[in-house]
Design a protein around this motif. Structure first.
Motif, short mmCIF file in Angstrom:
data_model
loop_
_atom_site.label_atom_id
_atom_site.label_comp_id
_atom_site.label_asym_id
_atom_site.label_seq_id
_atom_site.Cartn_x
_atom_site.Cartn_y
_atom_site.Cartn_z
N THR A 1 -30.63 -25.13 -36.20
CA THR A 1 -31.68 -25.11 -37.22
C THR A 1 -33.08 -25.23 -36.64
OG1 THR A 1 -31.31 -27.48 -37.49
CG2 THR A 1 -30.20 -26.00 -39.05
N ASP A 2 -33.24 -26.12 -35.62
CA ASP A 2 -34.59 -26.39 -35.11
C ASP A 2 -34.64 -26.65 -33.61
OD1 ASP A 2 -33.40 -28.87 -34.98
OD2 ASP A 2 -34.58 -29.75 -36.61
N GLY A 3 -33.50 -26.57 -32.91
CA GLY A 3 -33.47 -26.80 -31.47
C GLY A 3 -33.46 -28.26 -31.07
N LEU A 4 -33.55 -29.18 -32.03
CA LEU A 4 -33.56 -30.61 -31.74
C LEU A 4 -32.15 -31.18 -31.74
CD1 LEU A 4 -36.45 -31.68 -34.13
CD2 LEU A 4 -36.60 -31.67 -31.63
N SER A 5 -31.91 -32.16 -30.88
CA SER A 5 -30.71 -32.97 -31.02
C SER A 5 -30.93 -33.94 -32.18
CB SER A 5 -30.45 -33.77 -29.74
OG SER A 5 -31.39 -34.82 -29.60
N LEU A 6 -29.84 -34.58 -32.63
CA LEU A 6 -29.99 -35.53 -33.74
C LEU A 6 -30.92 -36.67 -33.35
CD1 LEU A 6 -29.36 -36.65 -36.49
CD2 LEU A 6 -27.20 -37.54 -35.61
N ASP B 1 -23.94 -26.25 -34.62
CA ASP B 1 -24.13 -25.63 -35.91
C ASP B 1 -23.76 -26.65 -36.99
OD1 ASP B 1 -23.77 -24.22 -38.37
OD2 ASP B 1 -23.56 -22.35 -37.26
N PRO B 2 -24.74 -27.24 -37.69
CA PRO B 2 -24.42 -28.30 -38.66
C PRO B 2 -23.67 -27.77 -39.87
CG PRO B 2 -26.73 -27.71 -38.80
CD PRO B 2 -26.17 -26.96 -37.62
N ASP B 3 -23.83 -26.51 -40.20
CA ASP B 3 -23.13 -25.96 -41.38
C ASP B 3 -21.64 -25.79 -41.10
OD1 ASP B 3 -25.45 -25.80 -42.92
OD2 ASP B 3 -25.98 -23.87 -42.03
N LEU C 1 -40.92 -30.19 -37.41
CA LEU C 1 -40.40 -30.94 -38.55
C LEU C 1 -40.54 -30.17 -39.86
CD1 LEU C 1 -41.26 -34.74 -38.24
CD2 LEU C 1 -39.05 -33.61 -38.00
N HIS C 2 -41.56 -29.36 -39.97
CA HIS C 2 -41.78 -28.59 -41.19
C HIS C 2 -40.99 -27.29 -41.21
CE1 HIS C 2 -45.89 -30.81 -41.69
NE2 HIS C 2 -44.89 -31.49 -42.21
N GLY C 3 -40.24 -27.01 -40.13
CA GLY C 3 -39.44 -25.80 -40.10
C GLY C 3 -40.19 -24.56 -39.68
N ASP C 4 -41.39 -24.72 -39.09
CA ASP C 4 -42.20 -23.58 -38.70
C ASP C 4 -42.13 -23.29 -37.21
OD1 ASP C 4 -43.13 -23.32 -41.33
OD2 ASP C 4 -44.71 -24.81 -40.99
N ALA C 5 -41.36 -24.08 -36.47
CA ALA C 5 -41.23 -23.86 -35.02
C ALA C 5 -39.88 -24.41 -34.58
CB ALA C 5 -42.37 -24.54 -34.27
N THR C 6 -39.46 -24.02 -33.38
CA THR C 6 -38.19 -24.46 -32.80
C THR C 6 -38.46 -25.17 -31.49
OG1 THR C 6 -36.97 -22.64 -33.82
CG2 THR C 6 -35.94 -23.73 -31.93
N TRP C 7 -37.84 -26.32 -31.30
CA TRP C 7 -37.98 -27.07 -30.05
C TRP C 7 -37.31 -26.29 -28.93
CZ3 TRP C 7 -40.63 -30.43 -27.51
CH2 TRP C 7 -40.08 -31.16 -26.45
N GLN C 8 -38.01 -26.16 -27.83
CA GLN C 8 -37.50 -25.42 -26.68
C GLN C 8 -36.76 -26.37 -25.74
OE1 GLN C 8 -37.77 -21.98 -26.53
NE2 GLN C 8 -38.53 -22.37 -28.61
#
Length: 307
Positions: A200-205, A298-300, A274-281
């Motif tokens: 979703t965003d490239g971040l770990s939990l 994949d959380p889904d 956090l706002h869903g406008d970028a992905t953590w590299q």
């Protein structure tokens, strides 16, 4: 009976005696829930890889770390001198990861098996949330007497399979870990796999929880850690163990966090993530035997997928 108490830390060292549990304390503490888990049968090579990572992650002297790992592993060789060996491990990934390593090592010492007892819980009346055995007082620990159970052949087998899967270069086999032999292991493994970058965003939990903690404004480290603990569905990282996670976020070439005046705050990039406008590299790092990038969570579908 001459008894050894094996524990993945020092938190019970001073309370077991007053709780009525006599015997020698044997720590086995390498936090294999974090960093690389090399697939090697050579103990010296394993210790060298782990010591190098631990020293860099926690700013420790590598020779001192290697000596401690070697000393603790050597102490396992003395367990044959005891009439009973009691293993103290709770439900979270920190404990479960060390438990599967320990059982995988002891599986090849059949003369010791009938002496092994496992005391493992995931809840305690009056303690909510229950994080771990270390939060219990001596009188509370005393109530656990008699709760230990012999380690079964199925538990040794489950631990060996899980340990092999944890050290594998891909997480597919680990994601399929299940069964009742070690009832707390499947959930703990899922928490571990959530440390892969998410689709979703490239971040770990853990990274996401840290960013959310400071979303309303700068916070000092203790407050970030407390927010992380409260947001984690299965907390397993101690305060020191969270520091490498924060370091990834603020030491990156394009940081998501800034550290100013002793407090953490979001950068513009962190806000966009956090706002869903970028992905953590994701830059190269180890999650067990998996070297990232290469896999994501994949959380889904609740399973790891190739990047």
């Amino acid at each position: 009976m001459r008894t050894a108490h094996v524990r993945c830390g020092d938190d019970l060292r001073e309370t077991l005696g007053p709780a009525g549990f006599r015997g020698d304390f044997v720590p086995f503490t390498d936090p294999v829930c974090q960093g690389p888990v090399p697939r090697t049968a050579d103990p010296a090579e394993f210790d060298a890889v782990r010591a190098d990572w631990l020293a860099r992650a926690y700013d420790l002297d590598v020779a001192h770390v290697r000596e401690r790992l070697s000393r603790e592993r050597a102490a396992l060789g003395t367990l044959d001198t005891y009439d009973r060996v009691l293993l103290w491990f709770e439900h979270d990934w920190f404990d479960q990861a060390i438990l599967i390593r320990l059982l995988a090592l002891l599986a090849h010492r059949p003369a010791l098996h009938e002496r092994l007892r496992l005391l493992s819980i995931d809840a305690f009346d009056g303690e909510d949330p229950f994080i771990g055995l270390g939060q219990l007082s001596a009188p509370q620990l005393a109530t656990l007497a008699g709760r230990e159970r012999p380690v079964s052949p199925d538990q040794f087998g489950a631990a060996e399979r899980a340990w092999a899967a944890l050290s594998a270069p891909d997480p597919v086999a680990l994601s399929g870990i299940g069964g009742d032999a070690l009832p707390f292991l499947p959930r703990a493994v899922r928490r571990h796999l959530a440390e892969l970058p998410w689709t979703t965003d490239g971040l770990s939990l853990s990274e996401r929880l840290c960013l959310r903690a400071v979303s309303a404004g700068p916070l000092p480290f203790p407050a970030v850690f407390q927010a992380h603990q409260e947001g984690d569905p299965l907390p397993y990282l101690g305060d020191t163990m969270l520091l490498p996670v924060l370091r990834r976020l603020h030491d990156a070439e394009r940081p998501a966090l800034a550290l100013r005046d002793g407090g953490y705050q979001l950068t513009a990039y962190g806000q966009r993530i956090l706002h869903g406008d970028a992905t953590w590299q994701t830059f190269p790092r180890w999650v067990g035997g998996v070297l990232l990038p290469g896999w994501r969570w994949d959380p889904d579908m609740a399973r790891p997928v190739p990047s």
